[in-house]
Design a protein around this motif. Structure first.
Motif, PDB file in Angstrom:
ATOM      1  N   LEU A 139       0.832  -1.208   0.000  1.00 42.61           N
ATOM      2  CA  LEU A 139       0.000   0.000   0.000  1.00 42.61           C
ATOM      3  C   LEU A 139       0.866   1.257   0.000  1.00 42.61           C
ATOM      4  O   LEU A 139       0.647   2.184  -0.797  1.00 42.61           O
ATOM      5  CB  LEU A 139      -0.939  -0.006   1.209  1.00 42.61           C
ATOM      6  CG  LEU A 139      -1.801   1.246   1.414  1.00 42.61           C
ATOM      7  CD1 LEU A 139      -2.729   1.486   0.233  1.00 42.61           C
ATOM      8  CD2 LEU A 139      -2.606   1.114   2.699  1.00 42.61           C
ATOM      9  N   ALA A 166      -6.704   0.962   0.435  1.00 41.46           N
ATOM     10  CA  ALA A 166      -6.145   0.447  -0.813  1.00 41.46           C
ATOM     11  C   ALA A 166      -7.089   0.731  -1.982  1.00 41.46           C
ATOM     12  O   ALA A 166      -6.645   1.121  -3.073  1.00 41.46           O
ATOM     13  CB  ALA A 166      -5.868  -1.053  -0.695  1.00 41.46           C
ATOM     14  N   ALA A 192      -2.074  -5.299  -2.336  1.00 40.54           N
ATOM     15  CA  ALA A 192      -2.383  -4.867  -0.969  1.00 40.54           C
ATOM     16  C   ALA A 192      -3.852  -5.122  -0.659  1.00 40.54           C
ATOM     17  O   ALA A 192      -4.187  -5.631   0.419  1.00 40.54           O
ATOM     18  CB  ALA A 192      -2.056  -3.376  -0.803  1.00 40.54           C
ATOM     19  N   LEU A 203      -1.049  -1.898  -5.432  1.00 40.28           N
ATOM     20  CA  LEU A 203      -2.268  -1.607  -4.680  1.00 40.28           C
ATOM     21  C   LEU A 203      -3.268  -2.754  -4.758  1.00 40.28           C
ATOM     22  O   LEU A 203      -3.948  -3.049  -3.768  1.00 40.28           O
ATOM     23  CB  LEU A 203      -2.887  -0.297  -5.175  1.00 40.28           C
ATOM     24  CG  LEU A 203      -2.019   0.934  -4.914  1.00 40.28           C
ATOM     25  CD1 LEU A 203      -2.557   2.136  -5.682  1.00 40.28           C
ATOM     26  CD2 LEU A 203      -1.918   1.224  -3.431  1.00 40.28           C
TER      27      LEU A 203
END
Length: 182
Positions: free
Chosen positions: A58, A96, A80, A77
């Protein structure tokens, strides 16, 4: 930072070296930051810990986005997001998702109808099964065991009141069409 580095060197927490590299990345200059994030992720690979790896992904993804590298940021992302959803860390998952939206990634649509009753993991499994994947294929795709897939799939069947993969596929297909074209 010096105290944390000393503590991490003691080896009491297997996640500490990765967390230390992440802290160093956050405190470093831009020219060193990427290498330190990469080091942190490499160290996360050495030990189990989806949540801490997700936090690093993140932070790295957010940094890449701010550096106007949205394509690279999206992969970090998304990873994450999966880590946080898998661990049930809903607040972190929301962060996220927000970062993903900021990169221009709309992400998967919110489920419609009865699919809204499923957990994020159950929904991912239901979508994979609707695409025709076997339990073993779903397990490989989502990095879980086939037994975990079987457990979640039984709960999906019970929650949705379906008795077969064909019924599930039809229900997911209808719900996806409703979401895409309200």
């Amino acid at each position: 930072m010096a105290e944390f580095a000393h503590w991490a060197a003691q080896g009491a927490d297997p996640q500490a070296p990765a967390q230390l590299a992440r802290c160093r990345a956050l405190l470093s200059g831009p020219e060193e930051r990427e290498a330190l994030f990469t080091t942190a992720l490499d160290r996360h690979d050495e030990v189990a810990g989806d949540f801490e790896r997700g936090r690093t992904q993140l932070l790295y993804g957010a940094w890449l986005r701010r550096r106007r590298r949205p394509g690279e940021a999206r992969g970090r992302l998304r990873d994450a997001l999966v880590s946080f959803e898998r661990g049930g860390a809903l607040g972190w998952a929301a962060q996220a998702r927000a970062e993903l939206r900021a990169t221009g990634d709309a992400g998967p649509c919110e489920p419609a109808g009865p699919l809204a009753l499923l957990t994020p993991q159950q929904l991912r499994i239901a979508r994979c099964v609707a695409e025709g994947a076997t339990n073993r294929e779903v397990a490989l795709r989502l990095s879980v065991s086939p037994r975990t897939v079987d457990h979640h799939l039984r709960n999906v069947f019970a929650t949705l009141g379906v008795r077969s993969r064909v019924e599930l596929s039809r229900m997911v297909d209808r719900a996806e069409k409703t979401t895409a074209h309200p």
